[in-house]
Design a protein around this motif. Structure first.
Motif, PDB file in Angstrom:
ATOM      1  N   GLU A   9      54.195  70.605  59.311  1.00 43.59           N
ATOM      2  CA  GLU A   9      53.011  70.975  58.532  1.00 43.59           C
ATOM      3  C   GLU A   9      52.311  72.224  59.065  1.00 43.59           C
ATOM      4  O   GLU A   9      51.814  73.035  58.288  1.00 43.59           O
ATOM      5  N   HIS A  10      52.255  72.382  60.378  1.00 43.24           N
ATOM      6  CA  HIS A  10      51.454  73.461  60.975  1.00 43.24           C
ATOM      7  C   HIS A  10      52.351  74.386  61.789  1.00 43.24           C
ATOM      8  O   HIS A  10      52.103  74.627  62.963  1.00 43.24           O
ATOM      9  N   ASP A  11      53.371  74.897  61.141  1.00 40.61           N
ATOM     10  CA  ASP A  11      54.372  75.725  61.817  1.00 40.61           C
ATOM     11  C   ASP A  11      54.016  77.199  61.644  1.00 40.61           C
ATOM     12  O   ASP A  11      54.019  77.723  60.528  1.00 40.61           O
ATOM     13  N   HIS A  12      53.693  77.888  62.769  1.00 44.26           N
ATOM     14  CA  HIS A  12      53.403  79.323  62.716  1.00 44.26           C
ATOM     15  C   HIS A  12      54.684  80.152  62.756  1.00 44.26           C
ATOM     16  O   HIS A  12      54.657  81.341  62.427  1.00 44.26           O
ATOM     17  N   VAL A  13      55.800  79.548  63.179  1.00 45.50           N
ATOM     18  CA  VAL A  13      57.058  80.277  63.348  1.00 45.50           C
ATOM     19  C   VAL A  13      57.937  80.156  62.105  1.00 45.50           C
ATOM     20  O   VAL A  13      58.465  81.148  61.605  1.00 45.50           O
ATOM     21  N   SER A  14      58.092  78.945  61.603  1.00 49.76           N
ATOM     22  CA  SER A  14      58.907  78.692  60.403  1.00 49.76           C
ATOM     23  C   SER A  14      58.067  77.880  59.419  1.00 49.76           C
ATOM     24  O   SER A  14      58.187  76.649  59.371  1.00 49.76           O
ATOM     25  N   PRO A  15      57.205  78.524  58.640  1.00 50.89           N
ATOM     26  CA  PRO A  15      56.343  77.775  57.713  1.00 50.89           C
ATOM     27  C   PRO A  15      57.164  76.875  56.806  1.00 50.89           C
ATOM     28  O   PRO A  15      58.229  77.269  56.313  1.00 50.89           O
ATOM     29  N   TRP A  16      56.677  75.672  56.589  1.00 46.99           N
ATOM     30  CA  TRP A  16      57.507  74.692  55.893  1.00 46.99           C
ATOM     31  C   TRP A  16      57.826  75.116  54.460  1.00 46.99           C
ATOM     32  O   TRP A  16      58.911  74.815  53.947  1.00 46.99           O
ATOM     33  N   ARG A  17      56.928  75.839  53.813  1.00 43.51           N
ATOM     34  CA  ARG A  17      57.228  76.296  52.459  1.00 43.51           C
ATOM     35  C   ARG A  17      58.357  77.334  52.465  1.00 43.51           C
ATOM     36  O   ARG A  17      59.086  77.464  51.474  1.00 43.51           O
ATOM     37  N   SER A  18      58.480  78.082  53.551  1.00 47.52           N
ATOM     38  CA  SER A  18      59.606  79.005  53.680  1.00 47.52           C
ATOM     39  C   SER A  18      60.896  78.241  53.954  1.00 47.52           C
ATOM     40  O   SER A  18      61.946  78.546  53.379  1.00 47.52           O
ATOM     41  N   VAL A  19      60.835  77.231  54.823  1.00 48.57           N
ATOM     42  CA  VAL A  19      61.998  76.381  55.089  1.00 48.57           C
ATOM     43  C   VAL A  19      62.460  75.689  53.807  1.00 48.57           C
ATOM     44  O   VAL A  19      63.663  75.537  53.545  1.00 48.57           O
ATOM     45  N   TYR A  20      61.504  75.301  52.976  1.00 46.90           N
ATOM     46  CA  TYR A  20      61.799  74.577  51.727  1.00 46.90           C
ATOM     47  C   TYR A  20      62.623  75.408  50.760  1.00 46.90           C
ATOM     48  O   TYR A  20      63.290  74.867  49.870  1.00 46.90           O
ATOM     49  N   LYS A  21      62.614  76.731  50.919  1.00 44.12           N
ATOM     50  CA  LYS A  21      63.312  77.604  49.968  1.00 44.12           C
ATOM     51  C   LYS A  21      64.821  77.392  49.945  1.00 44.12           C
ATOM     52  O   LYS A  21      65.493  77.908  49.044  1.00 44.12           O
ATOM     53  N   LEU A  22      65.359  76.652  50.903  1.00 46.40           N
ATOM     54  CA  LEU A  22      66.789  76.349  50.847  1.00 46.40           C
ATOM     55  C   LEU A  22      67.146  75.616  49.558  1.00 46.40           C
ATOM     56  O   LEU A  22      68.285  75.692  49.086  1.00 46.40           O
ATOM     57  N   HIS A  23      66.171  74.922  48.966  1.00 46.18           N
ATOM     58  CA  HIS A  23      66.416  74.280  47.673  1.00 46.18           C
ATOM     59  C   HIS A  23      66.893  75.281  46.623  1.00 46.18           C
ATOM     60  O   HIS A  23      67.638  74.922  45.702  1.00 46.18           O
TER      61      HIS A  23
END
Length: 589
Positions: free
Chosen positions: A480-494
């Motif tokens: 939830e509080h990731d300054h390095v790999s924001p979760w919405r950016s990680v989610y883009k794998l979808h």
């Protein structure tokens, strides 16, 4: 390639010979040296990039008089609302919100401390208004200006001045000022450690409270494969039978692997081994200047692929559940796409990514340092050294969260005289590593700046790879509080693959969210599975449709792996002559 005695060799390419640094024309050499000197003086930051952002902001704001009026109106309205609390006789009502932990101490409600607090918070709102949503200002420049304004405001926070901080004045009164003497002693210790980390000094490991092999990284195992880049650790089984499919974990090369094998009660490795999984772990060698030309292909061929070959040899060719953390996950996704292109998926049975980006269009606050000017400055620094040093990289991450990692720590240790109590995760965080020049340069230019992996332009073996070729179950963890790999950016794998994808969003940040052992208080997560070929859900739709759970996410991942395993077997014992875990690479400075 010479292997140490007792370590079984595995098929895989040898580390290429280090390519000598090429001779450069005199004018190019001079320019690089000048940039490198400037980068050392600025900590690797580009003065030009920051200056251009500031100029762009000033010019755009100069032709936005309504924006200026809005900021002043907000400041004036809040000043009028706060004015009753300027009087010493006025008591602050207990309903005043105290959401900022810097002002959580009860003393901030007293006069005159509340006056300084309110003035500071009004300034924060004023500058936030002036640096957000300005017509004509580029998004990148807006982020830089907003970041710089936040740094200066955090520096000027009243809590950083002892006479304006009620907690410090209270402690100083109670201890007759001995807290300042202890704080000065702590400051001298930190200065000595900082001097020992200077690039001109011989590489030295910091004094760690938790030592690998003694306090952390103690899960029993052996090094079953070694080359000049990796040691591969296989952990001893703790159950009579094990799942047939092994688990290979690929940590990022910017961290020591034992973040996933901290104290036994905090160890993801031990958690998995105790539940019958055969776990392998890559331990990256900490590179020096001789590894300056090791790039992404080197880390793929002699790192990931060599480890996969060794695991296959140890587990009779069983499909492998591969998991990657941070940039290790990016490397794993790249390797998996390469295997899907060349071998129809190869030896992988599933793919798990922990806080790992595959689309770098929105890399979070790291994007502040990603533009052509910044990369040219950083490239010159790495070119002159042959690597990016651990303290240099650590300083950049501290700047991203200066409020907690710099000023809060300084207030506690230097003003209150209280050393922060070390734990295994804090000790691990101090155990910095170096990054090879070519690898880091390629990651910055190809991934962060060019976003080549997401757009199908990244080449491996002379041909591009595409994540759309992935056709195996995926488990992706965001925090939830990731300054390095924001979760919405990680989610883009979808958006990049149609394969079955289980996405799990857990509480915490980039490190503490992943180290989320069962029993840890206040842990929670959401999870949802998108089946192959089904429509895309946006991140907001995921939040509304996912299933909420209290507790650690580790059991959910273990059960997901077990459901995709083909049964249990008896694993052959570890080689008797192999070195014991944690190996030697993790112990090197």
């Amino acid at each position: 390639m010479k292997l140490d005695d007792g370590i079984a060799p595995a098929k895989g390419p040898a580390i290429p010979e280090c390519v000598p640094q090429q001779e450069l024309p005199a004018h190019v050499w001079l320019d690089k040296q000048f940039r490198a000197c400037l980068a050392r003086a600025t900590g690797g930051l580009s003065v030009i990039s920051a200056s251009m952002a500031g100029l762009d902001w000033a010019l755009q704001l100069g032709i936005s008089p309504a924006k200026l009026m809005q900021a002043w109106q907000v400041w004036l309205r809040q000043s009028i609302e706060d004015s009753p609390r300027l009087l010493p006789t006025t008591s602050e009502p207990p309903s005043v919100p105290q959401s900022d932990q810097r002002f959580a101490h009860p003393g901030w409600r007293d006069w005159p401390y509340r006056c300084w607090r309110d003035a500071f918070m009004r300034s924060e709102v004023f500058w936030e208004t002036l640096t957000q949503d300005i017509d004509g200002l580029s998004r990148h420049h807006q982020h830089i200006v907003s970041f710089c304004a936040r740094q200066w405001l955090d520096l000027a926070a009243p809590g950083n001045a002892w006479w304006m901080n009620p907690e410090v004045t209270s402690v100083a009164s109670r201890t007759l000022g001995s807290n300042f003497l202890r704080g000065f002693h702590h400051w001298l210790e930190d200065i000595g450690e900082w001097l020992s980390e200077l690039p001109a000094s011989p590489p030295a490991r910091p004094v760690l409270e938790y030592l690998p092999g003694r306090d952390v990284a103690v899960t029993p195992g052996k090094v079953v494969f070694r080359n000049a880049l990796i040691e591969l650790i296989e952990y001893a089984p703790l159950t009579d039978t094990v799942w047939r499919e092994p688990v290979l974990i690929v940590p990022s090369w910017i961290m020591r692997y034992y973040i996933l094998d901290l104290k036994p009660e905090d160890s993801l490795v031990r958690h998995m081994v105790e539940r019958g999984h055969t776990v392998f772990m890559i331990s990256w060698k900490n590179p020096d200047a001789s590894a300056r030309d090791f790039g992404l292909n080197t880390y793929l061929e002699s790192g990931l692929f060599a480890a996969l070959d060794a695991v296959l040899a140890r587990c009779d060719g069983a499909p492998i559940h591969a998991a990657g953390y941070c940039l290790g996950g990016t490397l794993l996704a790249t390797g998996a796409a390469t295997l899907a292109r060349d071998a129809g998926g190869g030896p992988l049975g599933s793919l798990t990514l922990f806080a790992a980006e595959t689309d770098f269009h929105d890399p979070g606050e790291l994007g502040l340092f990603i533009d052509k000017s910044s990369l040219a400055t950083l490239d010159a620094l790495m070119w002159s050294q042959g690597f990016l040093d651990g303290p240099q990289m650590k300083s950049a991450f501290q700047m991203l969260n200066a409020r907690d990692l710099i000023w809060s720590r300084a207030m506690s240790e230097y003003l209150l005289g209280q050393r922060l109590r070390a734990n295994d995760l804090i000790s691990w965080n101090r155990d910095a590593t170096r990054l090879p020049y070519r690898l880091h340069s390629e990651c910055l230019h190809k991934l962060f700046l060019g976003n080549e992996l997401a757009t199908g332009k990244l080449c491996v073996g002379g041909r591009p790879v595409a994540l759309s070729d992935l056709d195996l179950p995926l488990f992706v963890v965001g925090t939830e509080h990731d300054h390095v790999s924001p979760w919405r950016s990680v989610y883009k794998l979808h958006l990049l693959t149609q394969a079955e994808l289980t996405f799990l969003l857990t509480s915490g940040g980039h490190n503490a969210g992943i180290v989320s052992e069962p029993g840890h208080p206040r842990r929670r997560y959401r999870v949802h599975t998108r089946h192959a070929g089904t429509p895309y859900l946006s991140p907001d739709q995921f939040l509304s449709r996912s299933t909420y759970h209290e507790g650690s996410w580790w059991p959910a991942w273990q059960q997901w792996l077990a459901a995709r395993s083909s049964g249990r077997c008896v694993r052959e014992p570890l080689p008797s002559g192999s070195p014991e875990a944690p190996g030697t690479y993790v112990l090197e400075a």
